[in-house]
Scaffold this active site. Sequence first.
Site, PDB file in Angstrom:
ATOM      1  N   ASP A  17      48.007  31.640 119.076  1.00  0.00           N
ATOM      2  CA  ASP A  17      48.760  30.445 119.454  1.00  0.00           C
ATOM      3  C   ASP A  17      47.934  29.556 120.392  1.00  0.00           C
ATOM      4  OD1 ASP A  17      50.860  28.725 119.538  1.00  0.00           O
ATOM      5  OD2 ASP A  17      52.140  29.959 120.795  1.00  0.00           O
ATOM      6  N   GLY A  20      46.920  23.703 118.889  1.00  0.00           N
ATOM      7  CA  GLY A  20      47.292  22.299 119.068  1.00  0.00           C
ATOM      8  C   GLY A  20      47.081  21.865 120.514  1.00  0.00           C
ATOM      9  N   SER A  62      53.168  30.829 109.311  1.00  0.00           N
ATOM     10  CA  SER A  62      54.456  31.515 109.190  1.00  0.00           C
ATOM     11  C   SER A  62      55.348  30.801 108.167  1.00  0.00           C
ATOM     12  CB  SER A  62      55.166  31.551 110.553  1.00  0.00           C
ATOM     13  OG  SER A  62      55.777  30.312 110.812  1.00  0.00           O
ATOM     14  N   GLU A  64      57.964  29.646 108.727  1.00  0.00           N
ATOM     15  CA  GLU A  64      58.613  28.529 109.436  1.00  0.00           C
ATOM     16  C   GLU A  64      57.651  27.359 109.672  1.00  0.00           C
ATOM     17  OE1 GLU A  64      58.966  31.863 110.587  1.00  0.00           O
ATOM     18  OE2 GLU A  64      60.845  31.910 109.445  1.00  0.00           O
ATOM     19  N   ASN A  65      56.332  27.594 109.497  1.00  0.00           N
ATOM     20  CA  ASN A  65      55.364  26.517 109.787  1.00  0.00           C
ATOM     21  C   ASN A  65      55.431  25.356 108.786  1.00  0.00           C
ATOM     22  OD1 ASN A  65      52.789  28.771 111.071  1.00  0.00           O
ATOM     23  ND2 ASN A  65      54.288  27.554 112.174  1.00  0.00           N
ATOM     24  N   ARG A  68      56.282  21.754 109.976  1.00  0.00           N
ATOM     25  CA  ARG A  68      55.368  20.884 110.740  1.00  0.00           C
ATOM     26  C   ARG A  68      55.068  19.604 109.950  1.00  0.00           C
ATOM     27  NH1 ARG A  68      51.404  24.397 114.497  1.00  0.00           N
ATOM     28  NH2 ARG A  68      53.025  25.797 115.218  1.00  0.00           N
ATOM     29  N   ARG A 185      49.402  38.041 122.061  1.00  0.00           N
ATOM     30  CA  ARG A 185      49.758  36.645 121.797  1.00  0.00           C
ATOM     31  C   ARG A 185      49.089  35.767 122.850  1.00  0.00           C
ATOM     32  NH1 ARG A 185      55.060  33.798 119.599  1.00  0.00           N
ATOM     33  NH2 ARG A 185      54.293  31.662 119.646  1.00  0.00           N
TER      34      ARG A 185
HETATM   35  C1  FPP Z   1      49.560  28.250 116.257  1.00  0.00           C
HETATM   36  O1  FPP Z   1      49.058  27.346 117.214  1.00  0.00           O
HETATM   37  C2  FPP Z   1      48.569  28.426 115.218  1.00  0.00           C
HETATM   38  C3  FPP Z   1      48.773  28.226 113.888  1.00  0.00           C
HETATM   39  C4  FPP Z   1      50.074  27.828 113.340  1.00  0.00           C
HETATM   40  C5  FPP Z   1      47.679  28.343 112.910  1.00  0.00           C
HETATM   41  C6  FPP Z   1      46.699  29.438 113.177  1.00  0.00           C
HETATM   42  C7  FPP Z   1      45.487  29.198 112.390  1.00  0.00           C
HETATM   43  C8  FPP Z   1      44.228  29.504 112.797  1.00  0.00           C
HETATM   44  C9  FPP Z   1      43.914  30.131 114.089  1.00  0.00           C
HETATM   45  C10 FPP Z   1      43.088  29.201 111.918  1.00  0.00           C
HETATM   46  C11 FPP Z   1      42.645  30.379 111.093  1.00  0.00           C
HETATM   47  C12 FPP Z   1      43.400  30.428 109.841  1.00  0.00           C
HETATM   48  C13 FPP Z   1      42.890  30.801 108.653  1.00  0.00           C
HETATM   49  C14 FPP Z   1      43.779  30.781 107.492  1.00  0.00           C
HETATM   50  C15 FPP Z   1      41.499  31.213 108.419  1.00  0.00           C
HETATM   51  P1  FPP Z   1      49.786  25.964 117.467  1.00  0.00           P
HETATM   52  O2  FPP Z   1      49.049  24.921 116.738  1.00  0.00           O
HETATM   53  O3  FPP Z   1      51.230  26.104 117.194  1.00  0.00           O
HETATM   54  O4  FPP Z   1      49.549  25.752 118.989  1.00  0.00           O
HETATM   55  P2  FPP Z   1      50.416  24.925 120.006  1.00  0.00           P
HETATM   56  O5  FPP Z   1      51.532  25.854 120.420  1.00  0.00           O
HETATM   57  O6  FPP Z   1      49.447  24.663 121.103  1.00  0.00           O
HETATM   58  O7  FPP Z   1      50.905  23.699 119.340  1.00  0.00           O
END
Ligand code: FPP
Length: 238
Positions: A17, A20, A62, A64-65, A68, A185
Amino acid sequence: MNDVCNKIPRHIAIIMDGNGTWALKRGLPRNMGHRKGTQTLINTLKYCQQIGIEYLTVFAFSTENWSRPKEEVDYLMKLPEQFLEKYHTEMIENGVRLRVIGRRDNLDIKLQEKIIQVEKETEANTNINFTLAFNYGGKDEIVQATKKIIVDVIDKKIGINDVDEKMFGEYLYTKDIPPVDLMIRTSNQIRISNFMLWQIAYSELFFTNTLWPAFRRKDLNEALEAYANRTRRFGGIK
Ligand code: FPP
């Protein structure tokens, strides 16, 4: 690593996590965080392999993603294919066995084919078991397993009294994978977010403030050290 070698988890699962947030803090678009996070993932896989972790499972998308913004979903949907294209030779050479868990039916057909190809190419590898949870939801996994069990009961392949925890586990995506020992996490979020609900029943949990793209060996060492100092009781007493 000398200080944390005495009790090493067999299976580590990571909720990656903070991509972003990492990007926005740098004035970059969120997708740049996912790109950097992909690099962190490959470095983490290599490090886990070096220190003898047998199973690494990561949450990449996920169920749920999908909610987005389209631009981000489109970017995340392209990542596994690019990742597998770029690293599959290296995975074969390094003895990495790849599995992808999650729903495949609504993924792009080219991605489905790539997954099947790389799973096949790496299926005899034994150095490390690397599992990408993609389009994965823990509740969905349990529902899908339940449906398959019902079908097998109706078809009289199994009896209702055969269904126990061991058999239920064999209907999950993770049927060949042991339970999670250590769940990490990143990004200071203290929740499970529908990841491996069945498999973490007795996991040790470790939460860190570090954002996933900034996660380094020292962060993993910290988690391993915390794990080595925990007493696992599995409901019993020590
Ligand atoms: C959550 O962070 C992360 C994800 C939904 C995507 C995870 C993907 C990777 C780490 C890239 C590797 C993937 C592959 C398929 C090789 P967020 O963006 O929700 O973070 P935030 O809470 O800061 O918004």
